[in-house]
Design a protein around this motif. Structure first.
Motif, PDB file in Angstrom:
ATOM      1  N   SER A 121    -103.529  75.323  95.483  1.00  0.00           N
ATOM      2  CA  SER A 121    -104.126  74.081  95.981  1.00  0.00           C
ATOM      3  C   SER A 121    -103.231  73.504  97.069  1.00  0.00           C
ATOM      4  O   SER A 121    -102.002  73.516  96.931  1.00  0.00           O
ATOM      5  CB  SER A 121    -104.255  73.067  94.837  1.00  0.00           C
ATOM      6  OG  SER A 121    -104.521  71.764  95.351  1.00  0.00           O
ATOM      7  N   ASP A 160    -111.843  67.134  89.077  1.00  0.00           N
ATOM      8  CA  ASP A 160    -110.760  66.869  90.026  1.00  0.00           C
ATOM      9  C   ASP A 160    -109.744  65.922  89.384  1.00  0.00           C
ATOM     10  O   ASP A 160    -110.063  64.785  89.041  1.00  0.00           O
ATOM     11  CB  ASP A 160    -111.340  66.245  91.292  1.00  0.00           C
ATOM     12  CG  ASP A 160    -110.328  66.169  92.422  1.00  0.00           C
ATOM     13  OD1 ASP A 160    -109.120  66.302  92.160  1.00  0.00           O
ATOM     14  OD2 ASP A 160    -110.753  65.964  93.576  1.00  0.00           O
ATOM     15  N   VAL A 164    -116.734  70.139  90.822  1.00  0.00           N
ATOM     16  CA  VAL A 164    -115.470  69.962  91.550  1.00  0.00           C
ATOM     17  C   VAL A 164    -115.013  68.517  91.435  1.00  0.00           C
ATOM     18  O   VAL A 164    -113.849  68.230  91.152  1.00  0.00           O
ATOM     19  CB  VAL A 164    -115.621  70.379  93.022  1.00  0.00           C
ATOM     20  CG1 VAL A 164    -114.357  70.036  93.813  1.00  0.00           C
ATOM     21  CG2 VAL A 164    -115.910  71.874  93.123  1.00  0.00           C
ATOM     22  N   PRO A 206    -107.145  70.944  91.596  1.00  0.00           N
ATOM     23  CA  PRO A 206    -108.293  71.721  92.079  1.00  0.00           C
ATOM     24  C   PRO A 206    -107.787  72.982  92.791  1.00  0.00           C
ATOM     25  O   PRO A 206    -106.751  72.930  93.436  1.00  0.00           O
ATOM     26  CB  PRO A 206    -108.970  70.779  93.069  1.00  0.00           C
ATOM     27  CG  PRO A 206    -108.396  69.432  92.771  1.00  0.00           C
ATOM     28  CD  PRO A 206    -107.049  69.635  92.222  1.00  0.00           C
ATOM     29  N   ASN A 207    -108.527  74.087  92.681  1.00  0.00           N
ATOM     30  CA  ASN A 207    -109.781  74.259  91.980  1.00  0.00           C
ATOM     31  C   ASN A 207    -109.606  75.121  90.739  1.00  0.00           C
ATOM     32  O   ASN A 207    -110.592  75.583  90.149  1.00  0.00           O
ATOM     33  CB  ASN A 207    -110.813  74.909  92.905  1.00  0.00           C
ATOM     34  CG  ASN A 207    -111.324  73.974  93.969  1.00  0.00           C
ATOM     35  OD1 ASN A 207    -111.595  72.823  93.681  1.00  0.00           O
ATOM     36  ND2 ASN A 207    -111.479  74.468  95.184  1.00  0.00           N
TER      37      ASN A 207
END
Length: 259
Positions: free
Chosen positions: A61, A187, A183, A105-106
């Protein structure tokens, strides 16, 4: 200046990785050890230096290195590298890097989809209706979100620093039902780890935070109640990342409507 890695150093670096979330060793040049993991998509290239180790992360990330710099600013080197003085320090950096790689994320979304698929496969055939599947997704998602926030905030309330896990709640800024997709729902920047009474107020838009992390309090909460709850206007988030701000602005708009 880098130094040639001897077999003992290599073995110690590999063990530090194995014990701290980077259990695989990838092919590399003679004086570099590259560590990776099946549990997340980050890797770490480690070069022994005179007086320590240089660590360069290939992050899963883009938020990973900035988050590590928050905790390990003294070890910041050139071009995103970390210069750690001891093997124990290397272990500490790798452990936090691996934990964040799973929480940010992710990776959390990928882990969520895997866990949901397993949970649905375990459902009795007569219980596999649409509503049951929705409830499974929500339960698994909320568990994963809480796990991610516990990791991200180091197991402590984002405001008070309380570390009694049983009192801590994973508070979405943009609620699960309002999120556009998984997502957003998963998050770790879409919310905060809060003690129960702050969570209850945050969830109902009776408190929020400004873009500097300062606590905002709805005017209809009396000073007596604030005192009894141990809440005061000088309270702030322990830190606030740029990635928090879009979700927080969404939350603050709803807070201001009722404040």
């Amino acid at each position: 200046m880098s130094v040639a890695v001897n077999p003992l150093q290599r073995a110690l670096i590999e063990k530090a990785g194995h014990d701290n979330g980077f259990e695989y060793v990838l092919p590399a040049l003679d004086n570099t050890v590259i560590l990776a993991s099946a549990r997340h998509r980050s890797s770490a290239a480690i070069v022994p230096m005179a007086g320590g180790f240089e660590v360069r992360l290939q992050p899963a990330s883009p938020a990973l290195v900035p988050e590590l710099l928050r905790s390990f600013k003294l070890w910041a080197g050139v071009d995103g590298a970390f210069c750690v003085p001891t093997l124990a320090d290397l272990s500490t950096l790798l452990r936090r890097g691996a934990s964040l790689s799973q929480a940010l994320p992710n990776q959390a979304v990928r882990d969520f989809h895997t866990a949901v698929a397993q949970a649905l496969a375990d459902l009795p055939s007569e219980s596999g209706g649409t509503e049951a599947k929705r409830l499974v997704r929500q339960r698994v998602g909320q568990d994963r979100f809480r796990d991610a926030l516990l990791i991200y905030w180091g197991g402590a309330c984002a405001v008070t620093g309380v570390t009694v896990t049983e009192t801590l709640r994973a508070s979405h800024a943009k609620p699960w039902a309002q999120c556009a997709d998984d997502v957003e729902r998963l998050d770790s920047f879409n919310g905060f780890l809060l003690v129960a009474h702050l969570d209850a107020l945050f969830d109902r838009f009776l408190i929020s935070f400004d873009d500097d992390g300062n606590l905002l309090i709805a005017g209809r909460i009396s000073q007596n109640d604030l005192h009894r709850l141990g809440i005061h206007s000088g309270m702030t988030l322990r830190w606030l990342a740029n990635e928090h701000r879009p979700y927080l602005r969404w939350h603050r708009e709803r807070f201001l409507l009722g404040a």
